[in-house]
Enzyme design. Sequence first.
Site, PDB file in Angstrom:
ATOM      1  N   HIS A   1       0.842  -1.207   0.000  1.00  0.00           N
ATOM      2  CA  HIS A   1       0.000   0.000   0.000  1.00  0.00           C
ATOM      3  C   HIS A   1       0.872   1.250   0.000  1.00  0.00           C
ATOM      4  O   HIS A   1       0.678   2.163  -0.801  1.00  0.00           O
ATOM      5  CB  HIS A   1      -0.915  -0.008   1.229  1.00  0.00           C
ATOM      6  CG  HIS A   1      -1.700   1.260   1.432  1.00  0.00           C
ATOM      7  ND1 HIS A   1      -3.020   1.387   1.056  1.00  0.00           N
ATOM      8  CD2 HIS A   1      -1.349   2.457   1.981  1.00  0.00           C
ATOM      9  CE1 HIS A   1      -3.451   2.611   1.345  1.00  0.00           C
ATOM     10  NE2 HIS A   1      -2.454   3.284   1.917  1.00  0.00           N
ATOM     11  N   GLU A   2       1.867   1.274   0.884  1.00  0.00           N
ATOM     12  CA  GLU A   2       2.696   2.480   1.021  1.00  0.00           C
ATOM     13  C   GLU A   2       3.629   2.663  -0.177  1.00  0.00           C
ATOM     14  O   GLU A   2       3.871   3.787  -0.616  1.00  0.00           O
ATOM     15  CB  GLU A   2       3.483   2.426   2.332  1.00  0.00           C
ATOM     16  CG  GLU A   2       2.617   2.407   3.592  1.00  0.00           C
ATOM     17  CD  GLU A   2       1.761   3.661   3.758  1.00  0.00           C
ATOM     18  OE1 GLU A   2       2.008   4.673   3.075  1.00  0.00           O
ATOM     19  OE2 GLU A   2       0.824   3.623   4.576  1.00  0.00           O
TER      20      GLU A   2
ATOM     21  N   HIS B   1      -5.208   7.438  -2.335  1.00  0.00           N
ATOM     22  CA  HIS B   1      -6.173   6.545  -1.703  1.00  0.00           C
ATOM     23  C   HIS B   1      -7.350   6.286  -2.633  1.00  0.00           C
ATOM     24  O   HIS B   1      -7.907   7.216  -3.223  1.00  0.00           O
ATOM     25  CB  HIS B   1      -6.661   7.135  -0.378  1.00  0.00           C
ATOM     26  CG  HIS B   1      -5.651   7.032   0.709  1.00  0.00           C
ATOM     27  ND1 HIS B   1      -5.195   8.109   1.422  1.00  0.00           N
ATOM     28  CD2 HIS B   1      -4.975   5.958   1.193  1.00  0.00           C
ATOM     29  CE1 HIS B   1      -4.290   7.717   2.302  1.00  0.00           C
ATOM     30  NE2 HIS B   1      -4.135   6.421   2.174  1.00  0.00           N
TER      31      HIS B   1
END
Length: 360
Positions: A254-255, A264
């Site tokens: 995700h990061e 997002h």
Amino acid sequence: MQVLHHSEQTLKTALISKNPALVSQYEKLDAREQQLLNEAFHPTSDLFGPITLHSQSDWINSHPEAPQDFEQFFSNPYRNIPSPEKHSIYILSIGSLGNTRVISEEYVKWLKGYCEAFFYGLTVKLLEPVSVSATRCSFRVNEHTRNLQIHAGHILKFLKKKKPADAFCVVGVTMIDLYPRDSWNFVFGQASLTDGVGIFSFARYGSDFYSSHYEGTVKKLQKKSSNDYSIFDNYFIPEITSVLLLRSCKTLTHEIGHIFGLRHCQWLTCLMQGSNHLEEADLRPLNLCPICLRKLQCAIGFNIAERYKALVRWIDDVSADTPRATPKHSRENNVYLPKPVEAFKEWKEWILKCLAVLEK
């Protein structure tokens, strides 16, 4: 509970765009890849569904932000793009990730293998692990949880100095909790998109972090000076479980997705959804929705089916999980470290459904 429904046309535009050049680019994709990606705007799809908000504390309710469609991603002049010269993701362990050297080494190798499959086409390399003292970061004991924390911003500055010439990005991973500034309670991770560095903690992913009997509590921080890091010599490390590995893989990808320029996700259930708390993070899937998948494919240039096959191989692979002899540490001789992938079983079944679409 609230379900976020977008119209078929909204999702189609978010995926394909109305820009003739981007529409043409989409139409040049493999027909089977288009078939899978088009599931984004099929209301009866059992592969990609709408986002469900469970409480007012969920990310979308707490952090209103404009959604990012493919065209906005593609047109962003500031996003990081891998190149032949900068084509490697580097992972650096800060402190121990396991209770023994062997566990630490295996855990970061599992993360490396997962990132190689997820960001298929890029090289993933490991930097030599470093101690907390090597970073010269500030640290404290959290007044609420009484656990050790290190300063995320100071770690980012350290990582920037360690960044190799061929690095697309450098990410630090640690089992020590993080805080970004004195006024904040904690943060799961922090990244600098301009510098291409990030630091992520898996400390709160242990099964008993929030329980009253958590073993990592520190009664008092006895620090002789700002350079006294001796308290980290025997800090508590949670047991490596399948759930902890899954949460770690989810946070890491995700990061790193943010470092690629993916914001997002607010379109469909997706790895790139924001999360305010652990419960929300656990509900977030491991997979990218079609819109975010197209963004990542555009950045790296992978074949979607080959990427999915690489992820299945990582789940199935046991070749690196055979007993290992460790002559320098006799008490660790012949340690058997099976990769704990039980928690990935449901996701593997989902990937196989996607491959069935791609291989029709």
